[in-house]
Design a protein around this motif. Structure first.
Motif, short mmCIF file in Angstrom:
data_model
loop_
_atom_site.label_atom_id
_atom_site.label_comp_id
_atom_site.label_asym_id
_atom_site.label_seq_id
_atom_site.Cartn_x
_atom_site.Cartn_y
_atom_site.Cartn_z
N GLN A 183 0.39 -1.09 -0.12
CA GLN A 183 -0.53 -0.37 0.03
C GLN A 183 0.74 1.36 0.45
O GLN A 183 0.14 2.42 -0.32
CB GLN A 183 -0.80 0.34 0.77
N ALA A 234 1.72 2.13 -3.35
CA ALA A 234 1.24 2.21 -4.32
C ALA A 234 0.72 3.83 -3.78
O ALA A 234 0.39 4.87 -4.18
CB ALA A 234 -0.25 1.34 -3.96
N TYR A 283 1.77 3.15 -11.46
CA TYR A 283 1.36 3.04 -10.41
C TYR A 283 -0.70 2.30 -11.08
O TYR A 283 -0.73 1.61 -10.45
CB TYR A 283 0.39 4.72 -11.12
N ALA A 289 0.53 -1.16 -8.65
CA ALA A 289 0.41 -0.83 -7.78
C ALA A 289 -0.44 -0.45 -7.38
O ALA A 289 -0.94 -1.33 -6.25
CB ALA A 289 1.90 0.15 -7.47
N ALA A 290 -1.26 0.23 -7.44
CA ALA A 290 -2.46 0.05 -6.93
C ALA A 290 -3.67 -0.95 -7.44
O ALA A 290 -4.56 -1.12 -6.93
CB ALA A 290 -3.73 1.28 -7.66
#
Length: 110
Positions: free
Chosen positions: A56, A59, A77, A80-81
């Motif tokens: 987290q 992200a 991004y 990762a999100a």
């Protein structure tokens, strides 16, 4: 053997032995039970929550970079999100199953 699921790795489960499971003697003696790798369940759980925190955090860092225009590749991004979202959903699901199992045990007649 370990398996990677959404950034989390879980150690292989030890084979369940006779009545009481793999570490019945240590659990009966009041010491925390351990997995095959020697780590207690609490240690494994703590390390997995730390990994969730790291996913987290990555992200969040990439989101800040995307917002400021410092991010070179928007795909980083997005990946990762999505990984953080799936990891969080898995941890919440495991927590819910744990609470459900605890409630089932508490409702048992002795």
């Amino acid at each position: 053997m370990t398996s990677a699921i959404s950034g989390l790795t879980f150690p292989a489960m030890p084979a369940i032995g006779a009545v009481g499971g793999p570490d019945a003697t240590s659990a009966a003696a009041g010491t925390p039970s351990t997995t095959a790798s020697g780590a207690s369940f609490a240690d494994v759980l703590t390390s997995q929550v730390d990994r969730l925190n790291a996913v987290q955090g990555k992200a969040d860092t990439l989101a800040a970079q995307a917002a400021t225009g410092d991010l070179q590749d928007a795909h980083d991004y997005q990946i990762a999100a999505t990984q953080a979202q799936l990891t969080t959903e898995m941890v919440v699901s495991l927590r819910n199953k744990g609470v459900e199992a605890f409630n089932d045990i508490m409702r048992m007649q002795i």
